[in-house]
Design an enzyme around this catalytic site. Structure first.
Site, mmCIF file in Angstrom:
data_model
loop_
_atom_site.group_PDB
_atom_site.id
_atom_site.type_symbol
_atom_site.label_atom_id
_atom_site.label_comp_id
_atom_site.label_asym_id
_atom_site.label_seq_id
_atom_site.Cartn_x
_atom_site.Cartn_y
_atom_site.Cartn_z
ATOM 1 C CD GLU A 39 -2.676 -1.249 2.208
ATOM 2 O OE1 GLU A 39 -4.260 -1.114 2.110
ATOM 3 O OE2 GLU A 39 -2.389 -1.743 3.403
ATOM 4 C CD GLU A 99 -3.418 -6.628 3.785
ATOM 5 O OE1 GLU A 99 -2.660 -5.462 3.642
ATOM 6 O OE2 GLU A 99 -3.344 -7.277 2.602
#
Length: 263
Positions: free
Chosen positions: A117, A137
């Site tokens: 990210e 995740e």
């Protein structure tokens, strides 16, 4: 008691380099988030920077992810706390994305979860051949919350982004390049060198014009084509009021190299 320095930056010529140094794998901890915001404050107040590079210290990781050991404190405490933590994680990444200068991620190791990210919020990504990049995740029973669901889909398309997020499977450097996730793949240990070379190439041009081009792309990308074309025209009109366009055009006509003054 002084906090350990886990984020630092330096400037050479007009290139700022931010380094995440949180061994062993540069996790995106609370301290990293806090210090990243401080570093961005300092960079925003330095008007002699044309390009910003982000990289990790060491050889193992760019940023291997968020600090999972902090996550138990977030569980079962209500939706608003989870939302607050997501926005807290997003803030420094949003600020990097919104910097007026072009930004380059020099991905020197694993870029997973929050590390992916962080790379996504940069304008250009350079990856070393041995790295893995992705958003795992889902394997923890959650999904990306620091901008991954939004930036990845905009960068490589919804279908590929959904596959990466739904499976949690990271990409190799070559796979990432093929997907459009990274711009360049270089040999091990060469990502920062390549990023500096790109930065030096960019630094020869006018910062107001570079910033206007960046804003035209970023703002226009979120608009309908008709509106995006108007956004482009507005920034195009702005750059025609700068001293640098006058210098650039005159230099071309006079068959000499331009001397931009960035005003």
């Amino acid at each position: 008691m002084n906090k350990k320095q886990v984020v630092s930056w330096d400037k050479q010529d007009q290139i700022a380099t931010i380094k995440i140094d949180n061994p062993p794998v540069n996790v995106l901890s609370k301290a990293v988030i806090e210090q990243l915001n401080i570093v961005i404050d300092e960079i925003e107040n330095d008007y002699n920077i044309k390009v910003v590079i982000v990289t990790g210290e060491g050889e193992k990781a760019f940023v291997a992810g968020g600090n999972i050991k902090e996550f138990p404190d977030w569980i079962g405490k209500g939706v608003e706390l989870g939302k607050e933590k997501s926005l807290w994680l997003q803030r420094p990444l949003n600020r990097i994305e919104r910097l007026p200068q072009p930004t380059i991620a020099a991905i020197n190791g694993a870029a997973l979860g929050g590390g992916c990210e962080l790379a996504l919020c940069c304008d250009i990504r350079v990856a070393e051949e041995q790295i893995k990049i992705g958003l795992p995740e889902i394997t923890l029973g959650l999904f990306p919350g620091a901008g991954g669901t939004q930036r990845l889909a905009r960068l490589i398309g919804k279908a590929k982004a959904k596959e990466m997020i739904f499976t949690g499977k990271p990409l190799s450097a070559d796979e990432a390049r093929q997907a459009g996730l990274v711009n360049h793949v270089v040999s091990k240990g060469k990502s920062l060198q390549k990023a500096v070379e790109l930065a030096q190439s960019i630094c020869q041009y006018s910062l107001p014009v570079l910033s206007s081009a960046k804003r035209a792309i970023d703002e226009g990308y979120e608009q309908r084509l008709e509106d995006g074309l108007i956004t482009e025209a507005e920034y195009f009109g702005y750059v025609f009021q700068t001293k640098d366009v006058k210098e650039g055009v005159e230099a071309f006509i006079q068959k000499r190299a331009p001397r931009f003054i960035d005003q």
